[in-house]
Scaffold this active site. Structure first.
Site: not given
Ligand code: NI
Length: 172
Positions: A48, A53, A94-95, A136-137, A140
């Site tokens: 994701g 991000q 998480c990236l 999660h997204e 964000h």
């Molecule tokens: Ni993330």
């Protein structure tokens, strides 16, 4: 297509509430951004990636949690969680937090309403990892990172690990 730069915690854009995507942002221009985000996400081996991000403070994200071994690419624009059910405990990454994995409790099932690139609205009913990813997204999009969803003890451990990673230069 160019890869986008993934911003790392604690860059301010990750902690800001994203603006809703307006009608005039939709269509081919949005498709091009979404294509770049999918490519960036796959290159980084994530499931994701949310707009903040990649430095875009808006409410949309891409995800691809395989279903029965097949890719299932989804774009969720202006996501709105309608209903949640159950509970799951699992490791999350998480990236924007490279190298950090931590246990996070999430809802097991989520019903979410969102627009697609053309502006069409639809509801998705997802469970397990896909539900975890949507939650999660969507966080964000609201300036919430998974650190905020950890228990206080795990958050402290995570913060210490981040400091160590920052010192070694693996986190910029
Ligand atoms: Ni993330």
């Amino acid at each position: 297509m160019p890869l986008m730069r993934i911003v790392h915690y604690p860059e301010p854009v990750l902690l800001a509430v994203g603006k809703p995507v307006a009608e005039e942002d939709l269509g081919p221009k949005m498709q091009a951004v979404v294509d770049d985000m999918f490519e960036t996400m796959r290159e980084a081996e994530g499931v994701g990636l949310a707009a903040p991000q990649v430095g875009i403070s808006k409410r949309f994200f891409v995800m691809d949690v395989p279903e029965e071994g097949r890719p299932n690419p989804l774009v969720l624009i202006n996501p709105e969680i309608l209903r949640v059910e159950g509970e799951q405990l699992g490791d999350e990454g998480c990236l924007s937090f490279p190298g950090l994995y931590q246990t996070v409790k999430r809802d097991m099932r989520v019903i979410v309403k969102a627009q697609d690139v053309s502006g069409a609205e639809r509801e998705l009913d997802l469970t397990g990892l896909a539900a975890r990813c949507v939650l999660h997204e969507t966080d964000h999009c609201d300036g919430i990172v998974f650190l905020d969803r950890m228990t206080p003890l795990k958050r402290e451990l995570a913060k210490r690990k981040i400091k160590r990673l920052q010192k070694t230069g693996k986190w910029e």
